[in-house]
Design a protein around this motif. Structure first.
Motif, PDB file in Angstrom:
ATOM      1  N   ARG A  75       0.630  -1.524   0.204  1.00 41.40           N
ATOM      2  CA  ARG A  75       0.143  -0.181  -0.036  1.00 41.40           C
ATOM      3  C   ARG A  75       0.919   1.131   0.134  1.00 41.40           C
ATOM      4  O   ARG A  75       1.789   1.308   0.784  1.00 41.40           O
ATOM      5  N   LEU A  76       0.662   2.082  -1.159  1.00 41.32           N
ATOM      6  CA  LEU A  76       1.201   3.572  -1.596  1.00 41.32           C
ATOM      7  C   LEU A  76      -0.176   4.659  -0.851  1.00 41.32           C
ATOM      8  O   LEU A  76      -1.074   4.488  -1.216  1.00 41.32           O
ATOM      9  N   GLU A  99       3.470   1.308   2.833  1.00 41.74           N
ATOM     10  CA  GLU A  99       3.275  -0.585   4.206  1.00 41.74           C
ATOM     11  C   GLU A  99       3.437  -1.475   3.201  1.00 41.74           C
ATOM     12  O   GLU A  99       2.983  -1.611   2.069  1.00 41.74           O
ATOM     13  N   GLY A 100       4.023  -2.164   3.832  1.00 42.00           N
ATOM     14  CA  GLY A 100       4.461  -3.641   3.261  1.00 42.00           C
ATOM     15  C   GLY A 100       5.725  -3.534   2.462  1.00 42.00           C
ATOM     16  O   GLY A 100       5.259  -3.972   1.187  1.00 42.00           O
ATOM     17  N   LEU A 101       6.865  -3.125   2.234  1.00 39.71           N
ATOM     18  CA  LEU A 101       7.196  -2.761   1.354  1.00 39.71           C
ATOM     19  C   LEU A 101       8.930  -3.417   1.654  1.00 39.71           C
ATOM     20  O   LEU A 101       9.338  -4.129   2.527  1.00 39.71           O
ATOM     21  N   THR A 102       9.328  -4.084   0.689  1.00 37.04           N
ATOM     22  CA  THR A 102      10.435  -4.994   0.070  1.00 37.04           C
ATOM     23  C   THR A 102      10.938  -4.993  -0.971  1.00 37.04           C
ATOM     24  O   THR A 102      10.179  -5.015  -1.794  1.00 37.04           O
ATOM     25  N   LEU A 103      12.472  -4.670  -1.077  1.00 37.97           N
ATOM     26  CA  LEU A 103      12.864  -4.166  -1.828  1.00 37.97           C
ATOM     27  C   LEU A 103      14.592  -5.425  -1.983  1.00 37.97           C
ATOM     28  O   LEU A 103      15.651  -5.134  -0.773  1.00 37.97           O
ATOM     29  N   ASP A 104      14.636  -5.445  -2.696  1.00 34.40           N
ATOM     30  CA  ASP A 104      16.216  -6.575  -3.557  1.00 34.40           C
ATOM     31  C   ASP A 104      16.618  -5.752  -4.533  1.00 34.40           C
ATOM     32  O   ASP A 104      16.301  -5.857  -5.337  1.00 34.40           O
ATOM     33  N   ILE A 105      18.704  -5.527  -4.388  1.00 40.61           N
ATOM     34  CA  ILE A 105      18.715  -4.582  -5.034  1.00 40.61           C
ATOM     35  C   ILE A 105      20.039  -5.610  -5.054  1.00 40.61           C
ATOM     36  O   ILE A 105      20.853  -6.118  -4.288  1.00 40.61           O
ATOM     37  N   ARG A 106      20.632  -6.010  -6.583  1.00 41.35           N
ATOM     38  CA  ARG A 106      21.815  -6.628  -6.568  1.00 41.35           C
ATOM     39  C   ARG A 106      22.366  -6.150  -7.410  1.00 41.35           C
ATOM     40  O   ARG A 106      22.186  -5.949  -8.524  1.00 41.35           O
ATOM     41  N   PHE A 133       7.893   4.664   6.141  1.00 42.74           N
ATOM     42  CA  PHE A 133       7.960   3.275   5.720  1.00 42.74           C
ATOM     43  C   PHE A 133       7.629   2.382   6.234  1.00 42.74           C
ATOM     44  O   PHE A 133       8.291   2.937   7.870  1.00 42.74           O
ATOM     45  N   SER A 134       6.985   1.458   6.567  1.00 47.61           N
ATOM     46  CA  SER A 134       6.928  -0.067   7.425  1.00 47.61           C
ATOM     47  C   SER A 134       6.645  -1.102   6.589  1.00 47.61           C
ATOM     48  O   SER A 134       6.632  -1.180   5.618  1.00 47.61           O
ATOM     49  N   GLY A 135       6.936  -1.767   7.488  1.00 49.75           N
ATOM     50  CA  GLY A 135       7.036  -3.384   7.036  1.00 49.75           C
ATOM     51  C   GLY A 135       8.250  -3.411   6.000  1.00 49.75           C
ATOM     52  O   GLY A 135       8.129  -3.967   5.276  1.00 49.75           O
ATOM     53  N   VAL A 136       9.386  -2.691   6.587  1.00 44.18           N
ATOM     54  CA  VAL A 136      10.557  -2.657   5.806  1.00 44.18           C
ATOM     55  C   VAL A 136      11.233  -3.834   5.578  1.00 44.18           C
ATOM     56  O   VAL A 136      11.959  -4.077   6.408  1.00 44.18           O
ATOM     57  N   ASN A 142      26.547  -6.420  -4.018  1.00 47.56           N
ATOM     58  CA  ASN A 142      26.881  -6.578  -4.642  1.00 47.56           C
ATOM     59  C   ASN A 142      28.023  -7.132  -5.004  1.00 47.56           C
ATOM     60  O   ASN A 142      28.825  -7.352  -5.974  1.00 47.56           O
ATOM     61  N   GLY A 143      27.622  -8.904  -4.934  1.00 51.75           N
ATOM     62  CA  GLY A 143      28.155  -9.857  -5.261  1.00 51.75           C
ATOM     63  C   GLY A 143      29.203 -10.214  -3.972  1.00 51.75           C
ATOM     64  O   GLY A 143      29.351 -12.173  -3.528  1.00 51.75           O
ATOM     65  N   VAL A 144      30.300  -9.366  -3.274  1.00 50.01           N
ATOM     66  CA  VAL A 144      30.685  -9.438  -2.009  1.00 50.01           C
ATOM     67  C   VAL A 144      30.409  -9.354  -0.626  1.00 50.01           C
ATOM     68  O   VAL A 144      30.317  -9.849   0.629  1.00 50.01           O
ATOM     69  N   THR A 145      29.870  -8.380  -0.643  1.00 52.61           N
ATOM     70  CA  THR A 145      28.872  -7.999   0.507  1.00 52.61           C
ATOM     71  C   THR A 145      27.588  -8.378   0.255  1.00 52.61           C
ATOM     72  O   THR A 145      26.797  -7.596  -0.353  1.00 52.61           O
ATOM     73  N   THR A 146      27.010  -8.249   1.006  1.00 56.49           N
ATOM     74  CA  THR A 146      25.007  -8.350   1.994  1.00 56.49           C
ATOM     75  C   THR A 146      24.541  -7.799   3.003  1.00 56.49           C
ATOM     76  O   THR A 146      25.637  -7.657   4.016  1.00 56.49           O
ATOM     77  N   VAL A 147      23.876  -6.939   2.428  1.00 54.63           N
ATOM     78  CA  VAL A 147      23.393  -6.224   3.500  1.00 54.63           C
ATOM     79  C   VAL A 147      21.962  -6.684   3.773  1.00 54.63           C
ATOM     80  O   VAL A 147      21.703  -6.199   2.386  1.00 54.63           O
ATOM     81  N   GLU A 148      21.248  -7.665   4.853  1.00 55.48           N
ATOM     82  CA  GLU A 148      19.805  -7.116   4.829  1.00 55.48           C
ATOM     83  C   GLU A 148      19.312  -7.034   6.230  1.00 55.48           C
ATOM     84  O   GLU A 148      19.291  -7.243   7.079  1.00 55.48           O
ATOM     85  N   LEU A 149      18.496  -6.446   5.772  1.00 53.64           N
ATOM     86  CA  LEU A 149      17.099  -5.528   7.050  1.00 53.64           C
ATOM     87  C   LEU A 149      16.162  -6.043   7.132  1.00 53.64           C
ATOM     88  O   LEU A 149      15.128  -6.515   5.461  1.00 53.64           O
ATOM     89  N   ARG A 150      15.381  -6.754   8.430  1.00 51.87           N
ATOM     90  CA  ARG A 150      14.508  -7.358   8.622  1.00 51.87           C
ATOM     91  C   ARG A 150      13.718  -6.196   9.529  1.00 51.87           C
ATOM     92  O   ARG A 150      13.894  -6.179  10.380  1.00 51.87           O
ATOM     93  N   ASP A 151      12.380  -6.018   8.699  1.00 54.05           N
ATOM     94  CA  ASP A 151      11.226  -5.849  10.304  1.00 54.05           C
ATOM     95  C   ASP A 151      11.720  -4.614  10.382  1.00 54.05           C
ATOM     96  O   ASP A 151      11.174  -3.938  11.228  1.00 54.05           O
ATOM     97  N   GLY A 152      11.844  -3.233   9.214  1.00 51.59           N
ATOM     98  CA  GLY A 152      12.084  -1.757   9.370  1.00 51.59           C
ATOM     99  C   GLY A 152      11.042  -1.032   9.256  1.00 51.59           C
ATOM    100  O   GLY A 152      10.304  -1.430   8.614  1.00 51.59           O
ATOM    101  N   THR A 153      11.473   0.350  10.095  1.00 52.60           N
ATOM    102  CA  THR A 153      10.410   1.554  10.015  1.00 52.60           C
ATOM    103  C   THR A 153      11.348   2.353   9.710  1.00 52.60           C
ATOM    104  O   THR A 153      12.787   2.850  10.374  1.00 52.60           O
TER     105      THR A 153
END
Length: 265
Positions: A75-76, A99-106, A133-136, A142-153
């Motif tokens: 929802r936006l 609300e309920g934002l999922t973002l995948d960048i590779r 932003f909620s439910g992020v 980027n190939g060698v480094t990964t950053v992951e965030l769960r349940d962010g606001t």
């Protein structure tokens, strides 16, 4: 004459939601097509004199983009500024709520050379006076480094401080692997600069501030400054990035002082 004006005004009030909803859909599809993106959305609601609501949005970058981007939002809510849209005197968005934002960048190894340019102007138009932003769920790789965030606001306002929270943030790289839990900090959003700070990461390591300068994001320029309180000392870094020709350049500088090796170990 008065009757005609009354009928015209009544029709405008009745048809305004449909006109605005279709206008937003056409604009979004046109921008996505121009930037080589795939756009899907279920429904647009535009109640009279109330924010526009977009449900079940999905955006994917094209095969020629330097980064593979997949964005899903349940929802936006967009509070449009008509004066900003038509005159350019201010931002086109007064408020943005997602609300309920999922973002995948590779990193996209299959991108051609030179790759397609990133649609920075789109991000410029999404800057709002107030945002929430909620439910992020965020994944950056980027190939060698990964950053992951769960349940962010993340929230911010030009008038008052906002909040950042995350249930977990995991960083994986060849030289570092750590998961930080239950993070919470404050934000400031002033003059296109987003600052997040006062975050305790672990014993002896606190994020004092991280400031991202988005004033020229429409021109592909981004700046970032980071300051840590680390094991009795200070660590500071400054990063800037921009497109130059067919390449993206990065400038990085940093320093540290007073860090206790004993505390670090």
């Amino acid at each position: 004459m008065a009757a005609a004006l009354f009928v015209a005004a009544t029709l405008l009030v009745v048809l305004a939601p449909v006109i605005v909803a279709n206008g937003v859909r056409i604009w979004a599809e046109r921008v996505a097509g121009r930037e080589g993106m795939q756009l899907q959305l279920e429904k647009i609601e535009a109640p009279l004199l109330r924010p526009v609501v977009v449900r079940n949005l999905r955006i994917e970058s094209g095969p020629a983009a330097p980064f593979s981007i997949k964005c899903v939002a349940s929802r936006l809510e967009l509070d449009l500024s008509l004066s900003g849209i038509f005159t350019g005197a201010r931002r086109p968005l007064r408020a943005l709520k997602i609300e309920g934002l999922t973002l995948d960048i590779r990193l996209n190894p299959a991108a051609p050379s030179p790759p397609q340019r990133t649609a920075w102007s789109v991000f410029q138009n999404l800057l709002a006076d107030d945002f929430n932003f909620s439910g992020v769920q965020l994944h950056i790789e980027n190939g060698v480094t990964t950053v992951e965030l769960r349940d962010g606001t993340l929230s911010g306002s030009v008038l008052e401080s906002g909040v950042f929270t995350a249930r977990e943030v995991t960083v994986v790289s060849p030289w570092f692997h750590k998961t930080f839990s239950n993070l919470r900090g404050a934000t400031s959003w002033q003059e296109n600069r987003l600052a997040v700070g006062a975050i305790s990461l672990m014993r002896g390591l606190d994020l004092d501030t991280i400031t991202v300068d988005l004033a020229r994001i429409g021109e592909s320029r981004i700046g970032m400054e980071v300051s840590f309180d680390a094991f009795g000392g200070k660590v500071r870094a400054r990063v800037s990035s921009e497109d130059r020709g067919d390449k993206r350049t990065w400038d990085v500088a940093g320093n540290g002082s007073g860090i206790s090796v004993a505390q670090m170990s």
